[in-house]
Design a protein around this motif. Structure first.
Motif, PDB file in Angstrom:
ATOM      1  N   SER A  19      72.397  21.547  34.273  1.00 50.97           N
ATOM      2  CA  SER A  19      71.285  21.489  35.222  1.00 50.97           C
ATOM      3  C   SER A  19      70.053  21.005  34.476  1.00 50.97           C
ATOM      4  O   SER A  19      69.465  21.739  33.674  1.00 50.97           O
ATOM      5  N   TYR A  20      69.675  19.745  34.738  1.00 53.76           N
ATOM      6  CA  TYR A  20      68.503  19.186  34.068  1.00 53.76           C
ATOM      7  C   TYR A  20      67.316  19.275  35.014  1.00 53.76           C
ATOM      8  O   TYR A  20      67.246  18.548  36.012  1.00 53.76           O
ATOM      9  N   LEU A  21      66.400  20.159  34.708  1.00 51.70           N
ATOM     10  CA  LEU A  21      65.236  20.420  35.538  1.00 51.70           C
ATOM     11  C   LEU A  21      63.951  20.071  34.800  1.00 51.70           C
ATOM     12  O   LEU A  21      62.929  20.732  34.938  1.00 51.70           O
ATOM     13  N   ASP A  22      63.996  19.008  33.996  1.00 49.30           N
ATOM     14  CA  ASP A  22      62.839  18.622  33.197  1.00 49.30           C
ATOM     15  C   ASP A  22      62.562  17.124  33.277  1.00 49.30           C
ATOM     16  O   ASP A  22      61.974  16.541  32.373  1.00 49.30           O
ATOM     17  N   GLY A  23      62.983  16.504  34.384  1.00 52.34           N
ATOM     18  CA  GLY A  23      62.707  15.082  34.563  1.00 52.34           C
ATOM     19  C   GLY A  23      61.237  14.783  34.720  1.00 52.34           C
ATOM     20  O   GLY A  23      60.811  13.631  34.595  1.00 52.34           O
ATOM     21  N   ASN A  24      60.430  15.814  34.981  1.00 54.01           N
ATOM     22  CA  ASN A  24      58.982  15.637  35.043  1.00 54.01           C
ATOM     23  C   ASN A  24      58.359  15.547  33.653  1.00 54.01           C
ATOM     24  O   ASN A  24      57.168  15.253  33.520  1.00 54.01           O
ATOM     25  N   SER A  25      59.151  15.794  32.613  1.00 52.54           N
ATOM     26  CA  SER A  25      58.681  15.617  31.232  1.00 52.54           C
ATOM     27  C   SER A  25      59.338  14.406  30.579  1.00 52.54           C
ATOM     28  O   SER A  25      58.683  13.629  29.897  1.00 52.54           O
ATOM     29  N   LEU A  26      60.646  14.259  30.773  1.00 53.43           N
ATOM     30  CA  LEU A  26      61.379  13.118  30.215  1.00 53.43           C
ATOM     31  C   LEU A  26      62.533  12.787  31.140  1.00 53.43           C
ATOM     32  O   LEU A  26      63.460  13.578  31.305  1.00 53.43           O
ATOM     33  N   GLY A  27      62.472  11.612  31.742  1.00 51.00           N
ATOM     34  CA  GLY A  27      63.529  11.186  32.645  1.00 51.00           C
ATOM     35  C   GLY A  27      64.811  10.834  31.915  1.00 51.00           C
ATOM     36  O   GLY A  27      64.802  10.460  30.738  1.00 51.00           O
ATOM     37  N   ARG A  28      65.922  10.952  32.628  1.00 46.48           N
ATOM     38  CA  ARG A  28      67.228  10.622  32.043  1.00 46.48           C
ATOM     39  C   ARG A  28      67.400   9.108  31.948  1.00 46.48           C
ATOM     40  O   ARG A  28      66.867   8.352  32.763  1.00 46.48           O
ATOM     41  N   PRO A  29      68.187   8.626  30.962  1.00 45.38           N
ATOM     42  CA  PRO A  29      68.413   7.178  30.845  1.00 45.38           C
ATOM     43  C   PRO A  29      69.409   6.680  31.886  1.00 45.38           C
ATOM     44  O   PRO A  29      70.320   7.396  32.307  1.00 45.38           O
ATOM     45  N   LEU A  30      69.222   5.436  32.282  1.00 50.07           N
ATOM     46  CA  LEU A  30      70.168   4.783  33.168  1.00 50.07           C
ATOM     47  C   LEU A  30      71.419   4.364  32.397  1.00 50.07           C
ATOM     48  O   LEU A  30      71.378   4.142  31.177  1.00 50.07           O
ATOM     49  N   ARG A  31      72.516   4.206  33.115  1.00 51.91           N
ATOM     50  CA  ARG A  31      73.762   3.747  32.477  1.00 51.91           C
ATOM     51  C   ARG A  31      73.622   2.341  31.908  1.00 51.91           C
ATOM     52  O   ARG A  31      74.315   1.973  30.958  1.00 51.91           O
TER      53      ARG A  31
END
Length: 412
Positions: free
Chosen positions: A38-50
């Motif tokens: 559960s990644y609930l920190d996209g407001n700090s660092l977004g996940r990379p795209l494939r």
């Protein structure tokens, strides 16, 4: 009193929400998150795209490795403004020629505040609230010391944020610049950008918005609302990667009067004239100083493709749905354990993260990270549930908040 059960209740299922989500397919555009459940920190660092690893590899082998310095003429020289125009169109409501990518948020805030202060030479006050992000406060204090300006602090409730009424009490004939975080990093409060802009302009001052916690997730119309200048980062909801460069927007008719203080060759009217003196470029390019961070811009272009495809209004709709769901789970599972909600519940008054408060959260967040549940902690007692709409499922939200509940029960 009967203690709450150790397992979360069965109500508030996530499956119907994910099944009905029109943006559900976008989640698969992002790379798997390893051991994170559960990644609930996209407001700090977004996940990379494939596509990001392929993009970086192609850059090294072709754009840099094969084309070498020719790529400056072929594509790199124009990239800061071209990407800026794309951010403006996709997320800012800004026409071309007013946004440029480069430098960090801190550096661009410095440039913007100095330029705005100089554009009001008969005024000496910078207005800022006392709960803004540290960078904003630190930069303002440094500029005030450097330029002999006065900082007018607006006291705000940390559970809320800056309002028109609060600003009306301090903005006046000595005000040169008002700096506002569009979305409060702590509470998630969404400031009323058009109303604040009108208030500041009525006082003859200039306004600067920090968009770091809103760009890519909250629609805005900077041109229509008459915003003077805005600065934002690209590594949160725009998924540009750690340290990705920031951007600055400046209103077209204001640009000729803005002289940013870090004069460099890339912001000159004729970059290759190698002139004896500095003449700034006519447009937004004048905010560039040194060589643009081309490598750091690579993932951003692909994410802007995704934002364009999804549409900023649809992204906002999912953001509100995710935060609504988070509120429902928090009310059912966490409020009975003594937590306080520190984010406005009204849709028009919140961004895309929900902050909850409890004295044990610093300890709890460290334990959650070990379990692959990743929210973040902000002093003194705030846990932020950051919801990045294109990469977050409703199931992730349920798993994450259930884990927060279990961790709170474990610490008593």
């Amino acid at each position: 009193m009967t203690p709450p059960p150790s397992e979360p209740p069965a109500e508030l299922p996530s499956e119907p929400l994910d099944a009905a989500d029109p943006l559900a397919s976008f989640v698969d555009r992002f790379m798997p998150a390893g051991d994170v459940v559960s990644y609930l920190d996209g407001n700090s660092l977004g996940r990379p795209l494939r596509v990001t690893p392929e993009r970086l590899t192609a850059f090294v082998t072709h754009d840099w490795g094969s084309r070498l310095i020719r790529s400056w003429d072929e594509q790199w020289m124009d990239r800061p403004v071209a990407l800026g125009d794309r951010i403006g169109a996709a997320a800012l409501g800004a026409a071309a020629g007013q946004t440029v990518v480069g430098d960090s948020t801190t550096v661009l805030l410095y440039k913007a505040i100095r330029a705005l202060l100089a554009a009001r030479p008969d005024r000496h006050e910078i207005v800022i609230d006392d709960d803004q992000f540290p960078t904003d406060r630190f930069v303002v204090e440094g500029i005030a010391r450097e330029r002999g300006a006065t900082v007018r602090w607006v006291h705000v409730d940390p559970a809320l944020g800056v309002t028109v009424d609060l600003l009306a009490d301090v903005v006046g004939p000595d005000t040169a610049v008002v700096l506002v975080n569009h979305v409060s990093y702590r509470s998630g409060h969404l400031a009323d950008m058009p109303a604040i802009t009108r208030l500041v302009h009525d006082a003859g001052a200039l306004v600067l918005f920090d968009l770091c916690h809103s760009v890519g997730v909250v629609p805005m119309r900077l041109d229509e609302w008459g915003v003077d200048v805005a600065v934002g980062c690209t590594y949160k909801y725009l998924n540009g990667g750690p340290g990705a460069p920031a951007f600055v927007y400046a209103r077209r008719d204001l640009l000729p009067s803005l002289d940013q203080p870090i004069q460099g060759w890339m912001g000159a009217a004729d970059v290759f004239a190698m002139a004896d003196g500095y003449t700034p470029a006519d447009g937004i390019r004048r905010f560039i100083s040194g060589t643009p961070p081309i490598v750091g811009m690579l993932p951003l272009g692909d994410m802007l493709d995704v934002v364009d495809e999804a549409g900023i209004d649809a992204i906002r709709a999912k953001s509100l749905a995710l935060t609504d769901y988070a509120f429902a789970l928090v009310d059912a599972w966490l409020v009975p354990l003594g937590i306080e909600v520190a984010t406005p519940r009204e849709p028009a008054a919140r961004g895309s993260h929900v902050t909850v408060r409890h004295p044990a959260f610093e300890q709890v967040v460290a334990a959650l990270w070990e379990e692959g549940v990743v929210p973040d902690f902000r002093n003194p007692d705030g846990l932020r549930i950051g919801l990045s709409p294109l990469s977050t499922t409703f199931a992730e939200v349920r798993v994450g908040i259930a884990a927060i509940r279990a961790a709170l029960l474990a610490v008593g």
